[in-house]
Design a protein around this motif. Sequence first.
Motif, PDB file in Angstrom:
ATOM      1  N   ASP A  98      11.130  56.218  58.389  1.00 25.49           N
ATOM      2  CA  ASP A  98      12.578  56.193  58.598  1.00 25.49           C
ATOM      3  C   ASP A  98      12.903  55.632  59.984  1.00 25.49           C
ATOM      4  OD1 ASP A  98      11.943  58.317  60.347  1.00 25.49           O
ATOM      5  OD2 ASP A  98      12.463  59.818  58.847  1.00 25.49           O
ATOM      6  N   LEU A  99      14.193  55.615  60.319  1.00 22.93           N
ATOM      7  CA  LEU A  99      14.637  55.093  61.614  1.00 22.93           C
ATOM      8  C   LEU A  99      14.074  55.894  62.783  1.00 22.93           C
ATOM      9  CD1 LEU A  99      18.378  54.156  61.021  1.00 22.93           C
ATOM     10  CD2 LEU A  99      16.540  52.622  61.735  1.00 22.93           C
ATOM     11  N   LYS A 100      13.924  57.186  62.606  1.00 15.68           N
ATOM     12  CA  LYS A 100      13.379  58.030  63.671  1.00 15.68           C
ATOM     13  C   LYS A 100      11.986  57.540  64.063  1.00 15.68           C
ATOM     14  CE  LYS A 100      11.647  62.661  64.339  1.00 15.68           C
ATOM     15  NZ  LYS A 100      10.588  63.138  63.507  1.00 15.68           N
ATOM     16  N   ASP A 101      11.154  57.229  63.068  1.00 15.38           N
ATOM     17  CA  ASP A 101       9.784  56.812  63.355  1.00 15.38           C
ATOM     18  C   ASP A 101       9.705  55.437  64.012  1.00 15.38           C
ATOM     19  OD1 ASP A 101       8.859  59.225  62.480  1.00 15.38           O
ATOM     20  OD2 ASP A 101       7.918  58.467  60.655  1.00 15.38           O
ATOM     21  N   ILE A 102      10.549  54.500  63.588  1.00 13.76           N
ATOM     22  CA  ILE A 102      10.499  53.182  64.246  1.00 13.76           C
ATOM     23  C   ILE A 102      11.030  53.285  65.674  1.00 13.76           C
ATOM     24  CG2 ILE A 102      12.693  52.274  63.396  1.00 13.76           C
ATOM     25  CD1 ILE A 102      11.276  49.502  63.255  1.00 13.76           C
ATOM     26  N   THR A 103      11.948  54.200  65.913  1.00 14.55           N
ATOM     27  CA  THR A 103      12.445  54.412  67.273  1.00 14.55           C
ATOM     28  C   THR A 103      11.327  54.940  68.171  1.00 14.55           C
ATOM     29  OG1 THR A 103      14.669  54.808  66.430  1.00 14.55           O
ATOM     30  CG2 THR A 103      14.202  55.600  68.651  1.00 14.55           C
ATOM     31  N   ILE A 104      10.512  55.841  67.646  1.00 17.16           N
ATOM     32  CA  ILE A 104       9.352  56.339  68.398  1.00 17.16           C
ATOM     33  C   ILE A 104       8.390  55.186  68.686  1.00 17.16           C
ATOM     34  CG2 ILE A 104       7.284  57.792  68.223  1.00 17.16           C
ATOM     35  CD1 ILE A 104       9.063  59.771  66.572  1.00 17.16           C
ATOM     36  N   TYR A 105       8.137  54.355  67.675  1.00 20.78           N
ATOM     37  CA  TYR A 105       7.223  53.212  67.805  1.00 20.78           C
ATOM     38  C   TYR A 105       7.681  52.241  68.886  1.00 20.78           C
ATOM     39  CZ  TYR A 105       5.392  48.596  66.413  1.00 20.78           C
ATOM     40  OH  TYR A 105       4.848  47.349  66.398  1.00 20.78           O
ATOM     41  N   GLU A 106       8.982  51.948  68.913  1.00 21.73           N
ATOM     42  CA  GLU A 106       9.503  50.942  69.839  1.00 21.73           C
ATOM     43  C   GLU A 106       9.183  51.257  71.299  1.00 21.73           C
ATOM     44  OE1 GLU A 106      13.615  51.018  68.743  1.00 21.73           O
ATOM     45  OE2 GLU A 106      13.350  49.497  67.185  1.00 21.73           O
ATOM     46  N   THR A 107       9.147  52.536  71.652  1.00 20.12           N
ATOM     47  CA  THR A 107       8.898  52.923  73.043  1.00 20.12           C
ATOM     48  C   THR A 107       7.563  53.648  73.209  1.00 20.12           C
ATOM     49  OG1 THR A 107      10.138  54.982  72.717  1.00 20.12           O
ATOM     50  CG2 THR A 107      11.362  53.078  73.562  1.00 20.12           C
ATOM     51  N   HIS A 108       6.737  53.597  72.192  1.00 18.89           N
ATOM     52  CA  HIS A 108       5.449  54.290  72.248  1.00 18.89           C
ATOM     53  C   HIS A 108       4.556  53.626  73.304  1.00 18.89           C
ATOM     54  CE1 HIS A 108       1.654  56.048  71.031  1.00 18.89           C
ATOM     55  NE2 HIS A 108       2.337  56.902  70.284  1.00 18.89           N
ATOM     56  N   PRO A 109       3.855  54.418  74.123  1.00 20.26           N
ATOM     57  CA  PRO A 109       2.995  53.847  75.170  1.00 20.26           C
ATOM     58  C   PRO A 109       1.945  52.871  74.650  1.00 20.26           C
ATOM     59  CG  PRO A 109       3.241  56.213  75.485  1.00 20.26           C
ATOM     60  CD  PRO A 109       3.900  55.881  74.182  1.00 20.26           C
ATOM     61  N   ILE A 110       1.372  53.118  73.487  1.00 19.10           N
ATOM     62  CA  ILE A 110       0.380  52.182  72.925  1.00 19.10           C
ATOM     63  C   ILE A 110       1.037  50.839  72.628  1.00 19.10           C
ATOM     64  CG2 ILE A 110      -1.111  51.705  70.929  1.00 19.10           C
ATOM     65  CD1 ILE A 110      -1.722  54.728  70.837  1.00 19.10           C
ATOM     66  N   HIS A 111       2.249  50.867  72.058  1.00 22.27           N
ATOM     67  CA  HIS A 111       2.997  49.649  71.734  1.00 22.27           C
ATOM     68  C   HIS A 111       3.304  48.869  73.010  1.00 22.27           C
ATOM     69  CE1 HIS A 111       6.928  47.740  70.076  1.00 22.27           C
ATOM     70  NE2 HIS A 111       5.903  46.988  69.723  1.00 22.27           N
ATOM     71  N   LEU A 112       3.842  49.550  74.000  1.00 21.82           N
ATOM     72  CA  LEU A 112       4.219  48.877  75.248  1.00 21.82           C
ATOM     73  C   LEU A 112       3.002  48.320  75.987  1.00 21.82           C
ATOM     74  CD1 LEU A 112       6.977  51.363  76.478  1.00 21.82           C
ATOM     75  CD2 LEU A 112       7.264  49.226  75.173  1.00 21.82           C
ATOM     76  N   LYS A 113       1.919  49.064  75.988  1.00 21.18           N
ATOM     77  CA  LYS A 113       0.693  48.603  76.651  1.00 21.18           C
ATOM     78  C   LYS A 113       0.112  47.374  75.929  1.00 21.18           C
ATOM     79  CE  LYS A 113      -3.781  50.247  78.296  1.00 21.18           C
ATOM     80  NZ  LYS A 113      -4.728  51.367  78.337  1.00 21.18           N
ATOM     81  N   ALA A 114       0.140  47.393  74.593  1.00 23.65           N
ATOM     82  CA  ALA A 114      -0.378  46.255  73.821  1.00 23.65           C
ATOM     83  C   ALA A 114       0.463  45.004  74.060  1.00 23.65           C
ATOM     84  CB  ALA A 114      -0.419  46.609  72.335  1.00 23.65           C
TER      85      ALA A 114
END
Length: 134
Positions: A98-114
């Motif tokens: 859902d939208l909650k999970d993609i919002t978590i993904y967008e600012t997730h440290p693993i995502h930002l570091k990658a």
Amino acid sequence: MKRRNFLLAPMVLAATPTWANPAQLGNDLHPNTIVHVVNFWLKDDVSEKDKKNFVGFFEELRKIDVIKTLSYGVPAPTNARDVVDNSFDYTLIVTFKDLKDITIYETHPIHLKAIEKYKHFWTKVMVKDTTIIK
């Protein structure tokens, strides 16, 4: 000798396609699922070896726990038509509950570091997010 009658029900066999990922079986796209599609255009001077190393970006993202499914690929050699754009180098397709999970993904440290680690490879990124309604 008394004869016994049996009712024989037809058997339905469900075959798993050979291309199916066992980890993703049963993960249908339900309403409110978010499908995150990202196209990447890599720099012209990126070598074939670097292109193969670039997929490490996707594998790092796979570690993020809110991701339901993650797949990536290259442009398919489909027939040329006015509506087909095969100019990108890679596509990433990720699904979220859902939208909650993609919002978590967008600012997730693993995502930002990658992103920081791999952004020097690309010249352009295009994101298309879709909410499944049916």
